[in-house]
Scaffold this motif. Structure first.
Motif, PDB file in Angstrom:
ATOM      1  N   ASP A 190       0.837  -1.207   0.000  1.00  0.00           N
ATOM      2  CA  ASP A 190       0.000   0.000   0.000  1.00  0.00           C
ATOM      3  C   ASP A 190       0.866   1.247   0.000  1.00  0.00           C
ATOM      4  N   GLY A 191       0.486   2.205  -0.840  1.00  0.00           N
ATOM      5  CA  GLY A 191       1.186   3.481  -0.834  1.00  0.00           C
ATOM      6  C   GLY A 191       2.444   3.521  -1.664  1.00  0.00           C
ATOM      7  N   ARG A 192       2.768   2.457  -2.364  1.00  0.00           N
ATOM      8  CA  ARG A 192       3.944   2.463  -3.228  1.00  0.00           C
ATOM      9  C   ARG A 192       3.647   3.285  -4.480  1.00  0.00           C
ATOM     10  N   THR A 193       4.568   4.164  -4.872  1.00  0.00           N
ATOM     11  CA  THR A 193       4.445   4.876  -6.135  1.00  0.00           C
ATOM     12  C   THR A 193       5.258   4.127  -7.189  1.00  0.00           C
ATOM     13  N   TYR A 194       4.611   3.773  -8.275  1.00  0.00           N
ATOM     14  CA  TYR A 194       5.279   3.043  -9.346  1.00  0.00           C
ATOM     15  C   TYR A 194       5.579   3.981 -10.506  1.00  0.00           C
ATOM     16  N   LEU A 195       6.838   3.969 -10.931  1.00  0.00           N
ATOM     17  CA  LEU A 195       7.279   4.808 -12.041  1.00  0.00           C
ATOM     18  C   LEU A 195       6.800   4.185 -13.343  1.00  0.00           C
ATOM     19  N   VAL A 196       5.973   4.926 -14.083  1.00  0.00           N
ATOM     20  CA  VAL A 196       5.396   4.398 -15.325  1.00  0.00           C
ATOM     21  C   VAL A 196       5.811   5.186 -16.554  1.00  0.00           C
ATOM     22  N   ALA A 197       6.445   6.341 -16.370  1.00  0.00           N
ATOM     23  CA  ALA A 197       6.858   7.156 -17.515  1.00  0.00           C
ATOM     24  C   ALA A 197       8.046   8.020 -17.126  1.00  0.00           C
ATOM     25  N   ALA A 198       8.922   8.246 -18.097  1.00  0.00           N
ATOM     26  CA  ALA A 198      10.095   9.100 -17.861  1.00  0.00           C
ATOM     27  C   ALA A 198      10.546   9.686 -19.182  1.00  0.00           C
ATOM     28  N   GLY A 199       9.906  10.768 -19.580  1.00  0.00           N
ATOM     29  CA  GLY A 199      10.247  11.380 -20.853  1.00  0.00           C
ATOM     30  C   GLY A 199      10.012  10.410 -21.994  1.00  0.00           C
ATOM     31  N   ASP A 200      10.953  10.371 -22.919  1.00  0.00           N
ATOM     32  CA  ASP A 200      10.828   9.482 -24.067  1.00  0.00           C
ATOM     33  C   ASP A 200      11.558   8.157 -23.857  1.00  0.00           C
ATOM     34  N   GLY A 201      12.223   8.002 -22.704  1.00  0.00           N
ATOM     35  CA  GLY A 201      13.047   6.824 -22.495  1.00  0.00           C
ATOM     36  C   GLY A 201      12.372   5.743 -21.671  1.00  0.00           C
ATOM     37  N   ASP A 202      13.122   4.700 -21.400  1.00  0.00           N
ATOM     38  CA  ASP A 202      12.666   3.595 -20.577  1.00  0.00           C
ATOM     39  C   ASP A 202      12.886   3.959 -19.115  1.00  0.00           C
ATOM     40  N   PRO A 203      11.829   4.014 -18.304  1.00  0.00           N
ATOM     41  CA  PRO A 203      11.997   4.385 -16.886  1.00  0.00           C
ATOM     42  C   PRO A 203      12.997   3.508 -16.158  1.00  0.00           C
ATOM     43  N   ALA A 204      13.100   2.246 -16.537  1.00  0.00           N
ATOM     44  CA  ALA A 204      14.015   1.324 -15.857  1.00  0.00           C
ATOM     45  C   ALA A 204      15.467   1.742 -16.020  1.00  0.00           C
ATOM     46  N   ASP A 205      15.770   2.498 -17.079  1.00  0.00           N
ATOM     47  CA  ASP A 205      17.151   2.932 -17.311  1.00  0.00           C
ATOM     48  C   ASP A 205      17.580   4.038 -16.351  1.00  0.00           C
ATOM     49  N   LEU A 206      16.610   4.633 -15.633  1.00  0.00           N
ATOM     50  CA  LEU A 206      16.911   5.794 -14.802  1.00  0.00           C
ATOM     51  C   LEU A 206      17.011   5.470 -13.318  1.00  0.00           C
ATOM     52  N   VAL A 207      16.730   4.255 -12.928  1.00  0.00           N
ATOM     53  CA  VAL A 207      16.729   3.916 -11.510  1.00  0.00           C
ATOM     54  C   VAL A 207      17.767   2.834 -11.221  1.00  0.00           C
ATOM     55  N   GLY A 208      18.247   2.833  -9.973  1.00  0.00           N
ATOM     56  CA  GLY A 208      19.196   1.815  -9.562  1.00  0.00           C
ATOM     57  C   GLY A 208      18.511   0.499  -9.278  1.00  0.00           C
ATOM     58  N   LYS A 209      19.323  -0.514  -8.995  1.00  0.00           N
ATOM     59  CA  LYS A 209      18.784  -1.849  -8.750  1.00  0.00           C
ATOM     60  C   LYS A 209      17.811  -1.873  -7.582  1.00  0.00           C
ATOM     61  N   GLU A 210      18.046  -0.990  -6.594  1.00  0.00           N
ATOM     62  CA  GLU A 210      17.205  -1.007  -5.410  1.00  0.00           C
ATOM     63  C   GLU A 210      15.781  -0.544  -5.683  1.00  0.00           C
ATOM     64  N   HIS A 211      15.579   0.097  -6.840  1.00  0.00           N
ATOM     65  CA  HIS A 211      14.236   0.599  -7.161  1.00  0.00           C
ATOM     66  C   HIS A 211      13.673   0.006  -8.453  1.00  0.00           C
ATOM     67  N   ARG A 212      14.276  -1.055  -8.969  1.00  0.00           N
ATOM     68  CA  ARG A 212      13.781  -1.663 -10.200  1.00  0.00           C
ATOM     69  C   ARG A 212      12.349  -2.190 -10.026  1.00  0.00           C
ATOM     70  N   ASP A 213      12.022  -2.664  -8.837  1.00  0.00           N
ATOM     71  CA  ASP A 213      10.679  -3.200  -8.607  1.00  0.00           C
ATOM     72  C   ASP A 213       9.613  -2.117  -8.582  1.00  0.00           C
ATOM     73  N   ALA A 214      10.042  -0.855  -8.523  1.00  0.00           N
ATOM     74  CA  ALA A 214       9.080   0.253  -8.526  1.00  0.00           C
ATOM     75  C   ALA A 214       8.812   0.752  -9.933  1.00  0.00           C
ATOM     76  N   VAL A 215       9.370   0.092 -10.936  1.00  0.00           N
ATOM     77  CA  VAL A 215       9.119   0.440 -12.336  1.00  0.00           C
ATOM     78  C   VAL A 215       8.238  -0.656 -12.930  1.00  0.00           C
ATOM     79  N   ARG A 216       6.977  -0.321 -13.153  1.00  0.00           N
ATOM     80  CA  ARG A 216       6.029  -1.313 -13.668  1.00  0.00           C
ATOM     81  C   ARG A 216       5.000  -0.632 -14.566  1.00  0.00           C
ATOM     82  N   SER A 217       4.226  -1.428 -15.272  1.00  0.00           N
ATOM     83  CA  SER A 217       3.231  -0.872 -16.176  1.00  0.00           C
ATOM     84  C   SER A 217       2.075  -1.841 -16.333  1.00  0.00           C
ATOM     85  N   LEU A 218       0.878  -1.283 -16.503  1.00  0.00           N
ATOM     86  CA  LEU A 218      -0.308  -2.069 -16.810  1.00  0.00           C
ATOM     87  C   LEU A 218      -0.618  -2.048 -18.301  1.00  0.00           C
ATOM     88  N   LEU A 219       0.129  -1.254 -19.055  1.00  0.00           N
ATOM     89  CA  LEU A 219      -0.145  -1.074 -20.486  1.00  0.00           C
ATOM     90  C   LEU A 219       0.845  -1.839 -21.358  1.00  0.00           C
TER      91      LEU A 219
END
Length: 227
Positions: A198-227
């Motif tokens: 509960d309360g987790r913010t998931y990164l779903v967009a980051a400009g024109d790039g892949d959001p996963a490329d902008l975060v470290g390993k510790e936050h990879r699980d916070a990059v997700r998408s339903l689309l």
């Protein structure tokens, strides 16, 4: 502070003032010195005004001058002026006048505004039955639902949450085209749609790039998408 509909307005007022007493007590006497005469917040957060979603709370921000907050139903970052879609003043002001370099657009699961727009488009709700101000605020969201590459015929809550994410992405795309600020899109999840926290913010967009490329390993699980 926690209330229900049985509490009187006077009791709620008393609790609001008591809450402010605690707020004042928590501040050091010099805490506002650096920002008393001007502000330069590093981030402007555009979030839904839903009572379950605390902007400062989700980012654990407690110091003054750190977060410029914009709240409206449907976390809209744009407004129509003379028939033209432009940046909402709450976004345009900080990126223009306070050197704010990051825009965070935050939707949330189960969004009532996106749900209402969905219901208008699918014929479940008559737009004219809603208060005029709500009709105006829903206008761009209705267009978003009509244009979204989302199948509206699926299970309602799942469809709405996909539309929530699409809305965040669409908002981010527009803001990125109108400003030099870095723009990140998030969905605040308290329906366990993206994960089980509960309360987790998931990164779903980051400009024109892949959001996963902008975060470290510790936050990879916070990059997700339903689309």
């Amino acid at each position: 502070m926690s209330h229900d509909h049985s509490d009187s307005p006077e009791q709620i007022l008393t609790d609001l003032l008591a809450g402010n007493d605690r707020h004042v007590a928590q501040h050091d006497e010099s805490e506002f010195d650096a920002v008393r005469d001007a502000q330069s917040p590093p981030v402007v957060s555009v979030c839904c005004s839903d009572s379950r979603v605390s902007q400062e709370g989700m980012w654990d921000v407690s110091e003054p001058g750190q977060l410029f907050t914009v709240a409206n139903i449907g976390n809209r970052s744009t407004v129509e002026v003379d028939g033209e879609r432009v940046l909402d003043g709450g976004v345009a002001y900080p990126v223009t006048f306070t050197d704010t370099g990051v825009v965070a657009v935050v939707g949330h699961t189960g969004c009532g505004a996106v749900t209402a727009a969905y219901e208008v488009v699918t014929g479940e709700t008559e737009l004219e039955s809603l208060p005029p101000g709500v009709q105006q605020d829903l206008d761009s969201l209705i267009t978003m639902v009509e244009e979204a590459p989302v199948d509206l015929g699926g299970e309602k809550s799942a469809v709405v949450d996909r539309l929530v994410e699409y809305n965040v992405r669409e908002q981010c795309e527009f803001v990125s085209g109108e400003t030099d600020a870095a723009v990140y899109g998030f969905v605040y999840d308290f329906h366990h749609r993206y994960g089980d926290q509960d309360g987790r913010t998931y990164l779903v967009a980051a400009g024109d790039g892949d959001p996963a490329d902008l975060v470290g390993k510790e936050h990879r699980d916070a990059v997700r998408s339903l689309l």
